[in-house]
Each structure stands twice: as C-alpha cells, then as structure tokens.
Design an enzyme around this catalytic site. Structure first.
Site, PDB file in Angstrom:
ATOM      1  N   HIS A 152      51.573 -15.660  59.991  1.00  0.00           N
ATOM      2  CA  HIS A 152      52.723 -15.497  60.889  1.00  0.00           C
ATOM      3  C   HIS A 152      53.343 -16.854  61.211  1.00  0.00           C
ATOM      4  O   HIS A 152      54.567 -17.020  61.171  1.00  0.00           O
ATOM      5  CB  HIS A 152      52.248 -14.799  62.165  1.00  0.00           C
ATOM      6  CG  HIS A 152      53.305 -14.634  63.206  1.00  0.00           C
ATOM      7  ND1 HIS A 152      54.087 -13.509  63.316  1.00  0.00           N
ATOM      8  CD2 HIS A 152      53.706 -15.469  64.208  1.00  0.00           C
ATOM      9  CE1 HIS A 152      54.921 -13.649  64.336  1.00  0.00           C
ATOM     10  NE2 HIS A 152      54.707 -14.830  64.896  1.00  0.00           N
ATOM     11  N   GLU A 153      52.503 -17.840  61.527  1.00  0.00           N
ATOM     12  CA  GLU A 153      53.016 -19.165  61.885  1.00  0.00           C
ATOM     13  C   GLU A 153      53.626 -19.873  60.684  1.00  0.00           C
ATOM     14  O   GLU A 153      54.664 -20.537  60.797  1.00  0.00           O
ATOM     15  CB  GLU A 153      51.895 -20.014  62.500  1.00  0.00           C
ATOM     16  CG  GLU A 153      51.282 -19.442  63.771  1.00  0.00           C
ATOM     17  CD  GLU A 153      52.313 -19.210  64.867  1.00  0.00           C
ATOM     18  OE1 GLU A 153      53.360 -19.886  64.867  1.00  0.00           O
ATOM     19  OE2 GLU A 153      52.076 -18.347  65.725  1.00  0.00           O
ATOM     20  N   HIS A 156      57.040 -18.661  60.179  1.00  0.00           N
ATOM     21  CA  HIS A 156      58.015 -19.313  61.065  1.00  0.00           C
ATOM     22  C   HIS A 156      58.538 -20.590  60.414  1.00  0.00           C
ATOM     23  O   HIS A 156      59.745 -20.879  60.442  1.00  0.00           O
ATOM     24  CB  HIS A 156      57.363 -19.662  62.405  1.00  0.00           C
ATOM     25  CG  HIS A 156      57.399 -18.556  63.414  1.00  0.00           C
ATOM     26  ND1 HIS A 156      58.554 -17.920  63.779  1.00  0.00           N
ATOM     27  CD2 HIS A 156      56.401 -17.996  64.160  1.00  0.00           C
ATOM     28  CE1 HIS A 156      58.287 -17.006  64.709  1.00  0.00           C
ATOM     29  NE2 HIS A 156      56.985 -17.033  64.949  1.00  0.00           N
ATOM     30  N   GLU A 234      60.838 -13.304  65.610  1.00  0.00           N
ATOM     31  CA  GLU A 234      59.455 -12.830  65.630  1.00  0.00           C
ATOM     32  C   GLU A 234      59.258 -11.674  64.666  1.00  0.00           C
ATOM     33  O   GLU A 234      58.263 -11.610  63.942  1.00  0.00           O
ATOM     34  CB  GLU A 234      59.068 -12.408  67.048  1.00  0.00           C
ATOM     35  CG  GLU A 234      58.718 -13.546  67.965  1.00  0.00           C
ATOM     36  CD  GLU A 234      57.559 -14.371  67.427  1.00  0.00           C
ATOM     37  OE1 GLU A 234      56.503 -13.804  67.083  1.00  0.00           O
ATOM     38  OE2 GLU A 234      57.726 -15.590  67.334  1.00  0.00           O
TER      39      GLU A 234
END
Length: 305
Positions: A152-153, A156, A234
C-alpha cells in the site's frame, strides 16, 4: 494520533501553511501589497495573481522538499543502512521487491519505535522516497499482512501522491491568497470611502484584517479539498497494493486494526493506520475513507474498478 498517511498529509499541510504565512509576512515587510495597488485606479490583478502563484506554489514546493526530513524527525525513524536482524533484512528485501514490481527505485527503509501499528511513505520524488514502519506493526501483524501494508505504501510512492498533492496545494494556495486579497481590497475601499464619494487606495487596515481572516477561512475550505483528494488516493493506493501483493492480506490487516478496538464500526484515534473515525462535518476533513468501505472493496473485488 492520526494515521501515518493522514499525519503525513497533515504535516505537509501545516508546513505549507507556515511557509505561506512566512512568505506573506516577508512580502508585507517588503511592501509587496502596496506595490500591487495602483494609486487611485485599483488593484493590479495580473501582478497579484503572479504574486499569489509564486507564494502559493513556493509554499507547497518547500513543504514537499521538507517532507522526508520532517517525517524522520517527527517519528524518530532510523533508516536501515545495513540490516542487523533477520526482520530488518526481510523488511528491506520486501520493500525492494515491491518497488521493483511497481517500477520505481527502492525507497529508503526505516523503522521507528511506536506501539501503534502504522506505516508511512513520503518523499519529493518517486525514485527518492522513504517507507517507514513502526515496531508495533512489525510485532502485531503476520508477515503477509505487513507485506500488504508495505505494498500500500509503495503504491503511494509509485502513484506520485506527494507530488500530485503538491500541485493541488499550490493551486489552492494561489486562489486562497488571490481571493482573500481581492475581497480585502474591496472591503477596505468600501469602509474608507469619503463623504464626497472618493475611494481610498484599498490598502488600509481593513484590507489587511479582512485578507487575513479570509485567508484562514478559505484555507479551511482548501483543507477540505485536500482531504477529499487524500481519500481518493487511498482507494488508488489500495488498488496498487492489492495488485502488488494480495487483496485478502490487506483486508485482513485492515480488519486486524478494526478488531483492536473491539468495535466493528470504528477505530480508536491511535489505531488509524488505514482508516479514520468520526462523522458529520468532521468527515469532510477525514484523510481516509471509512475503514469498512475499504475492507468491503477488497473483499468483494470492487477495488479493481
């Protein structure tokens, strides 16, 4: 304590506001506001727009360049240069693999001491970023769940979220500065109109007071837009993370955080690594979508849409 992604956004916004405020003070001391007024003819809107853009984008760009050192300082994160334990070795190798799969250079990998299960990513460029995790995350989750968090990071970073946020914040800053000063000029001229109908220069005390108040009010409105943008990103990071790793593992990580509180409908303030609590007007300022909605998208497969 807010989520680390949310805290990263909050830290960026607050730094941006501080920089813009500092630039505004310096501009006033140098007489920039007075220069914008044409004596007897009104406000030079073209010059004001250029000045607003310089200050607005200057504040956001400086905040972006400061994002990584500020994040390290605020969390006490230490970068893993040479892994000392098997866990650190696994962490570095996992981030390296995910970064390769995402098509970016390997970010710096850091750990910070905190019982909260959190992680964050930041940096001015996709190929010069930082991914950090808390000790609480490493100890409190299974490795497949930690890997999902890292995915997930990394998503980003690969999505360029901080750079996109910087551009958005620069545009918003520009309009906040421009509109607050235009309205302040009009208000000052109206308040200081003489009995014979002659208008003032528009740069009196009413201008400075009105523009200051409106910059705060418009800034709050801009924060709502930034929060909305953060919620959209997100979802996109969820999509990227689920593509890199496993949507089931990510859903389990989110659910683990939700179950920490013991209530299925909300998260405590210090457990918001992937979601936020609160409703009503405060939901407008939420940096994350509702946790349940994110889990549902991962479970039913709509994250692909």
């Amino acid at each position: 304590m807010k989520s680390r992604f949310g805290s990263r956004i909050a830290l960026f916004v607050l730094t941006n506001l501080a920089v813009v405020a500092m630039l505004a003070v310096v501009g006033r001391l140098l007489g920039v506001d007075n220069f914008l007024a044409r004596q007897g003819s009104g406000l030079n809107l073209t010059t004001l727009l250029i000045m607003s853009a310089v200050m607005g984008f200057g504040g956001s760009i400086i905040s972006l360049l400061m994002s990584k050192p500020m994040a390290k300082w605020s969390t006490g994160a230490h970068v893993i240069d040479s892994p000392r334990t098997e866990a650190e070795q696994w962490l570095v190798e996992t981030v390296r693999r995910l970064a390769r799969d995402a098509g970016i250079a390997t970010p710096e990998v850091a750990i910070y001491d905190s019982p909260d299960m959190n992680a964050f990513a930041t940096g001015a460029r996709r190929n010069n970023a930082l991914v950090a995790v808390s000790t609480g995350l490493l100890h409190g989750m299974r490795r497949d769940e930690v890997e999902a968090v890292l995915g997930h990071e990394v998503a980003h970073v690969a999505n360029g979220d901080m750079v996109t946020l910087t551009l958005l914040q620069g545009v918003l800053n520009t309009f906040v500065i421009f509109l607050s000063r235009v309205v302040g000029f009009i208000v000052d001229r109206f308040l200081n109109r003489s009995e014979d109908g002659e208008e003032s220069s528009g740069m009196g005390p009413g201008y400075f007071l009105t523009s200051l108040v409106l910059q705060i009010v418009f800034g709050i409105g801009a924060s709502i837009i930034v929060a909305w943008f953060s919620r959209r990103r997100e979802f996109r990071a969820d999509h990227g993370g689920a593509t890199l790793v496993d949507p089931g593992a990510m859903a389990r990580a989110l659910d683990r955080l939700r179950r920490q509180q013991g209530e299925p409908s909300a998260l405590p303030a210090n457990m918001q690594a992937f979601g936020i609590s609160g409703g009503g007007m405060m939901a407008l300022f939420a940096s994350h979508p509702p946790l349940e909605q994110r889990i549902q998208r991962l479970v039913d497969g709509t994250w692909r849409n």
